[in-house]
Design a protein around this motif. Sequence first.
Motif, short mmCIF file in Angstrom:
data_model
loop_
_atom_site.label_atom_id
_atom_site.label_comp_id
_atom_site.label_asym_id
_atom_site.label_seq_id
_atom_site.Cartn_x
_atom_site.Cartn_y
_atom_site.Cartn_z
N UNK A 1 0.84 -1.19 0.00
CA UNK A 1 0.00 0.00 0.00
C UNK A 1 0.88 1.25 0.00
N UNK A 2 0.29 2.37 -0.38
CA UNK A 2 0.99 3.64 -0.47
C UNK A 2 0.32 4.61 0.51
N UNK A 3 1.13 5.36 1.24
CA UNK A 3 0.56 6.32 2.19
C UNK A 3 0.25 7.62 1.48
N UNK A 4 -0.98 8.11 1.69
CA UNK A 4 -1.42 9.37 1.10
C UNK A 4 -1.61 10.38 2.23
N UNK A 5 -0.82 11.44 2.25
CA UNK A 5 -0.96 12.43 3.33
C UNK A 5 -2.29 13.16 3.24
N UNK A 6 -2.85 13.50 4.37
CA UNK A 6 -4.09 14.26 4.37
C UNK A 6 -3.91 15.63 3.76
N UNK A 7 -4.99 16.24 3.35
CA UNK A 7 -4.90 17.57 2.77
C UNK A 7 -6.23 18.03 2.22
N UNK A 8 -6.17 19.16 1.54
CA UNK A 8 -7.36 19.79 0.97
C UNK A 8 -7.19 19.85 -0.54
N UNK A 9 -8.28 19.63 -1.29
CA UNK A 9 -8.21 19.70 -2.74
C UNK A 9 -9.57 20.11 -3.30
N UNK A 10 -9.59 20.44 -4.58
CA UNK A 10 -10.84 20.77 -5.25
C UNK A 10 -11.38 19.51 -5.90
N UNK A 11 -12.51 19.04 -5.38
CA UNK A 11 -13.13 17.81 -5.87
C UNK A 11 -14.14 18.14 -6.95
N UNK A 12 -14.20 17.31 -7.98
CA UNK A 12 -15.15 17.50 -9.05
C UNK A 12 -14.65 18.47 -10.11
N UNK A 13 -15.51 18.77 -11.07
CA UNK A 13 -15.16 19.66 -12.17
C UNK A 13 -16.41 20.34 -12.70
N UNK A 14 -16.27 21.57 -13.13
CA UNK A 14 -17.37 22.29 -13.78
C UNK A 14 -17.25 22.29 -15.29
N UNK A 15 -16.28 21.57 -15.83
CA UNK A 15 -15.94 21.69 -17.25
C UNK A 15 -16.30 20.47 -18.09
N UNK A 16 -16.88 19.43 -17.47
CA UNK A 16 -17.12 18.20 -18.23
C UNK A 16 -18.56 17.72 -18.05
N UNK A 17 -18.74 16.50 -17.61
CA UNK A 17 -20.09 15.95 -17.45
C UNK A 17 -20.79 16.59 -16.26
N UNK A 18 -22.12 16.78 -16.34
CA UNK A 18 -22.83 17.49 -15.27
C UNK A 18 -22.74 16.83 -13.91
N UNK A 19 -22.61 15.51 -13.87
CA UNK A 19 -22.54 14.83 -12.57
C UNK A 19 -21.25 15.11 -11.81
N UNK A 20 -20.25 15.71 -12.47
CA UNK A 20 -18.99 16.03 -11.81
C UNK A 20 -19.06 17.37 -11.07
N UNK A 21 -20.09 18.13 -11.33
CA UNK A 21 -20.23 19.48 -10.75
C UNK A 21 -21.04 19.42 -9.45
N UNK A 22 -20.90 20.47 -8.64
CA UNK A 22 -19.96 21.59 -8.80
C UNK A 22 -18.59 21.23 -8.22
N UNK A 23 -17.56 21.82 -8.78
CA UNK A 23 -16.24 21.70 -8.16
C UNK A 23 -16.31 22.37 -6.79
N UNK A 24 -15.74 21.72 -5.79
CA UNK A 24 -15.88 22.24 -4.43
C UNK A 24 -14.71 21.78 -3.57
#
Length: 305
Positions: A1-24
């Motif tokens: 397994x690989x360790x992924x450090x915690x953090x903040x990111x922008x999830x989703x996208x406003x530029x592609x399929x509607x189910x990916x929105x809203x980016x948040x």
Amino acid sequence: MVHVPGGRFTMGSNDHYPEEAPAHPVAVDSFWIDARPVTNRQFRAFVEATGHVTSAEIAPDPRDYPGADPALLRPASLVFQPPRHRVTNHADISQWWTYCLDADWKHPLGPRSSIDGMDDYPVIHVAYADAEAYAVWAGKSLPTEAEWEYAARGGLEGKEYAWGDELMPGGKPMANTWQGAFPNENLLTDGYARTSPVGTFPPNGYGVFDMIGNVWEWTQDYYAARHHVNADRPCCAVRNPLGAERERSFDPALPAITIPRKVLKGGSHLCAPNYCQRYRPAARHAQPIDTSTSHVGFRCVVRDA
């Protein structure tokens, strides 16, 4: 397994399929994730240790499918088959998907096929319950959609793909996807017509392989048509979200049956520029929990205490 450090990111996208929105904005705590999708070798060990029988190996109960053709109420799974005739209308997926009797994880293309020599390929034809059972046996969990997407981005923020903004930088395939006009033409630029051994393509920034392409991967989240964002606090990052509440999909052919769906992530070897451009971390797809196919697998996580 690989360790992924915690953090903040922008999830989703406003530029592609509607189910990916809203980016948040989303924050996740640190966790461990399988470096590769679960393989046939690993799944075989689970089956041998537990006697688990997958959903695809169990005949449907006629009481659950009133009016169904009895000849079809046998163990089966969905298998991709190149169409016999040129496809001009992508709305009819039965042109390339076959309800294949006796197809399962040991017989990926039907009863005459096998996984001999495919120990390092991702296990396929696993429904949600099969993936969840493996995770419990292994002392792990299936990832949430947020965990999966965060890990897939590999530390890159605001990029289209897990490796940057070009699908094939310098003409080099970075994942097992479809090259050419799906489903009529597969140029095989990446060398694979179907799945590929895990770890064949470069890892992302966290050192995780095959997050994009090869096989779709199950997540814990129930599917919703859009991301749920607190309208009163759209700028505030929700921490460790689990997504929608229980979602139900009503099959018009079988109105008495409700089939909850979960979120799949990552796209597969069938995603192409002209069809299903979901070979991106933000992309998502709904899958009925009882349905197995030849292009869906999974991987697991372990959350830090």
